[in-house]
Design a protein around this motif. Structure first.
Motif, PDB file in Angstrom:
ATOM      1  N   SER A   1      -7.336  -1.361 -36.186  1.00 18.30           N
ATOM      2  CA  SER A   1      -8.111  -2.467 -35.637  1.00 18.30           C
ATOM      3  C   SER A   1      -7.513  -3.794 -36.085  1.00 18.30           C
ATOM      4  O   SER A   1      -6.961  -3.909 -37.183  1.00 18.30           O
ATOM      5  CB  SER A   1      -9.578  -2.383 -36.073  1.00 18.30           C
ATOM      6  N   LEU A   2      -7.624  -4.784 -35.217  1.00 16.30           N
ATOM      7  CA  LEU A   2      -7.159  -6.132 -35.515  1.00 16.30           C
ATOM      8  C   LEU A   2      -8.259  -6.859 -36.282  1.00 16.30           C
ATOM      9  O   LEU A   2      -9.345  -7.098 -35.746  1.00 16.30           O
ATOM     10  CB  LEU A   2      -6.821  -6.866 -34.219  1.00 16.30           C
ATOM     11  N   VAL A   3      -7.996  -7.210 -37.537  1.00 14.98           N
ATOM     12  CA  VAL A   3      -9.021  -7.861 -38.355  1.00 14.98           C
ATOM     13  C   VAL A   3      -8.859  -9.378 -38.401  1.00 14.98           C
ATOM     14  O   VAL A   3      -9.842 -10.100 -38.590  1.00 14.98           O
ATOM     15  CB  VAL A   3      -9.052  -7.284 -39.782  1.00 14.98           C
TER      16      VAL A   3
ATOM     17  N   PRO B   1     -13.233 -14.352 -46.858  1.00 11.78           N
ATOM     18  CA  PRO B   1     -13.845 -13.656 -45.708  1.00 11.78           C
ATOM     19  C   PRO B   1     -13.325 -14.120 -44.350  1.00 11.78           C
ATOM     20  O   PRO B   1     -13.565 -13.492 -43.345  1.00 11.78           O
ATOM     21  CB  PRO B   1     -15.327 -14.000 -45.863  1.00 11.78           C
ATOM     22  N   PHE B   2     -12.597 -15.272 -44.347  1.00 10.18           N
ATOM     23  CA  PHE B   2     -11.982 -15.747 -43.114  1.00 10.18           C
ATOM     24  C   PHE B   2     -10.698 -16.480 -43.488  1.00 10.18           C
ATOM     25  O   PHE B   2     -10.562 -16.980 -44.617  1.00 10.18           O
ATOM     26  CB  PHE B   2     -12.927 -16.672 -42.338  1.00 10.18           C
ATOM     27  N   PRO B   3      -9.724 -16.559 -42.576  1.00  5.53           N
ATOM     28  CA  PRO B   3      -8.448 -17.200 -42.908  1.00  5.53           C
ATOM     29  C   PRO B   3      -8.615 -18.678 -43.242  1.00  5.53           C
ATOM     30  O   PRO B   3      -9.281 -19.423 -42.522  1.00  5.53           O
ATOM     31  CB  PRO B   3      -7.619 -17.007 -41.639  1.00  5.53           C
ATOM     32  N   LYS B   4      -7.995 -19.075 -44.349  1.00  5.13           N
ATOM     33  CA  LYS B   4      -8.090 -20.468 -44.794  1.00  5.13           C
ATOM     34  C   LYS B   4      -6.802 -20.843 -45.518  1.00  5.13           C
ATOM     35  O   LYS B   4      -6.363 -20.141 -46.430  1.00  5.13           O
ATOM     36  CB  LYS B   4      -9.287 -20.636 -45.734  1.00  5.13           C
ATOM     37  N   ALA B   5      -6.170 -21.939 -45.107  1.00  4.72           N
ATOM     38  CA  ALA B   5      -4.979 -22.436 -45.803  1.00  4.72           C
ATOM     39  C   ALA B   5      -5.435 -23.125 -47.086  1.00  4.72           C
ATOM     40  O   ALA B   5      -6.259 -24.037 -47.050  1.00  4.72           O
ATOM     41  CB  ALA B   5      -4.211 -23.406 -44.921  1.00  4.72           C
TER      42      ALA B   5
END
Length: 343
Positions: free
Chosen positions: A153-155, A222-226
């Motif tokens: 699955s793509l997360v 929990p989510f992408p963050k730079a």
């Protein structure tokens, strides 16, 4: 520095990537001839071919071995816009025979050539993950919770330029003629990824894309963050290679980058501190910079993060190591034809 032997891969076209397994006992190569080949090191130091198969419908660009805790897995990426997951099957008989690799997944969705792929380090909190980046500048992370590796699955699917830079630090990217991934690729931009090797910090990855002269350090959960940028004031040369070193007990991280103008930089990256009064942000600074040469093709660390190997478009391989004074010294260099010795 001594050159021990040459490996005749037998590929019918350009060899595009070479990767060792975790123990350094196997060597996998991929090529523009659409094939992957696997070699095993023999007791006398030579490499014997072990497996060969047509893996993609276009030139293959990158390979990655999974950590052995996940079994004998290999990921490949290609101009055909896919990432494929391969698993080694048991030998057909006790006496050996040809080693076979079975396709376990075809990961699609990329809108351009998939330029880099890398399995994540083992981490029980999120299991098996594989990251990839394509010329559409999307970072995609897939995971499999199926022991048979048939269900992926793509997360995460994030457009790297759209990741907000921390503290508004990001400079504008250099202008590129034309529009879209094809023109960026023609302008010899680069796309690369490298996972943080320490599970303590969770799922963290360094990534760069296109003609950007900077790399971003991204936390995924929990989510992408730079959370930090690797950038040098005044530098506009696109990056071409990146590698995150194993920390091996250091309180900081080392990341190596290479660029189109031939410069190799080593960055010291400091994660947030837990103690009272410690900074709560990631920070980075250049601790070494090697002179300009030909376009950098590869930067790779050894297993302890204490030696850096680089290659360039002139076919020169260089090895660097820090001194006790923390100055980085060139140990030696060589080409595929002959060793060149120390500088």
């Amino acid at each position: 520095m001594l050159q021990t032997s040459l490996l005749a891969t037998g590929h019918a076209d350009l060899v595009t990537h070479v990767v060792y397994d975790f123990y350094g006992e196997r060597l996998a190569t991929c090529s523009a001839d659409h094939k992957i080949k696997v070699f095993r090191q023999m007791p006398d130091g030579t490499w014997e071919p072990e497996a060969e198969w047509k893996a993609h419908d276009a030139p293959i660009l990158h390979l990655s071995y999974a950590h052995p805790i996940h079994g004998p897995l290999l990921a490949s990426s290609s101009h055909d816009r896919t990432v494929r997951i391969w698993e080694e099957l048991p030998s057909p008989s006790a006496t050996g025979g040809s080693v076979r690799w079975a396709e376990r997944a075809v990961l699609t969705g990329a809108k351009g050539s998939v330029r880099a792929v890398e399995f994540s380090p083992p981490n029980p909190s999120y299991g098996l993950r594989v990251a990839s980046i394509a010329t559409d500048s999307h970072l995609r992370v897939h995971t499999s919770l199926d022991p048979e590796l048939n269900d992926w699955s793509l997360v995460f699917d994030v457009h790297v330029p759209s990741l907000a830079a921390p503290h508004g630090e990001e400079p504008p990217a250099p202008s590129t003629p034309g529009d879209g991934p094809a023109s960026a690729e023609a302008a010899t931009g680069g796309w690369g990824i490298s996972w943080c090797k320490e599970k303590w910090w969770g799922s963290v990855i360094a990534v760069f894309s296109g003609t950007a002269p900077t790399a971003k350090i991204v936390t995924l959960d929990p989510f992408p963050k730079a959370v930090a940028l690797l950038q040098t004031p005044g530098n506009t040369s696109p990056l071409t290679a990146i590698a995150w070193a194993p920390s091996c007990g250091r309180s900081y991280h080392l990341i190596a980058t290479g660029s189109r103008d031939g410069v190799v930089r080593i960055w010291q990256v400091q994660p947030p501190g837990d103690e009272e009064g410690a900074p709560r942000i990631w920070s980075s600074e250049v601790v070494a910079e090697f002179p300009k040469g030909a376009r950098v093709g590869m930067v790779e660390w050894n297993a302890t993060g204490t030696t850096l190997t680089t290659s360039d478009d002139e076919g020169v391989i260089r090895i660097y190591k820090p001194t006790y004074a923390k100055n980085w010294k060139l140990l030696g260099k060589m080409t595929a034809e002959e060793p060149l010795g120390d500088e």
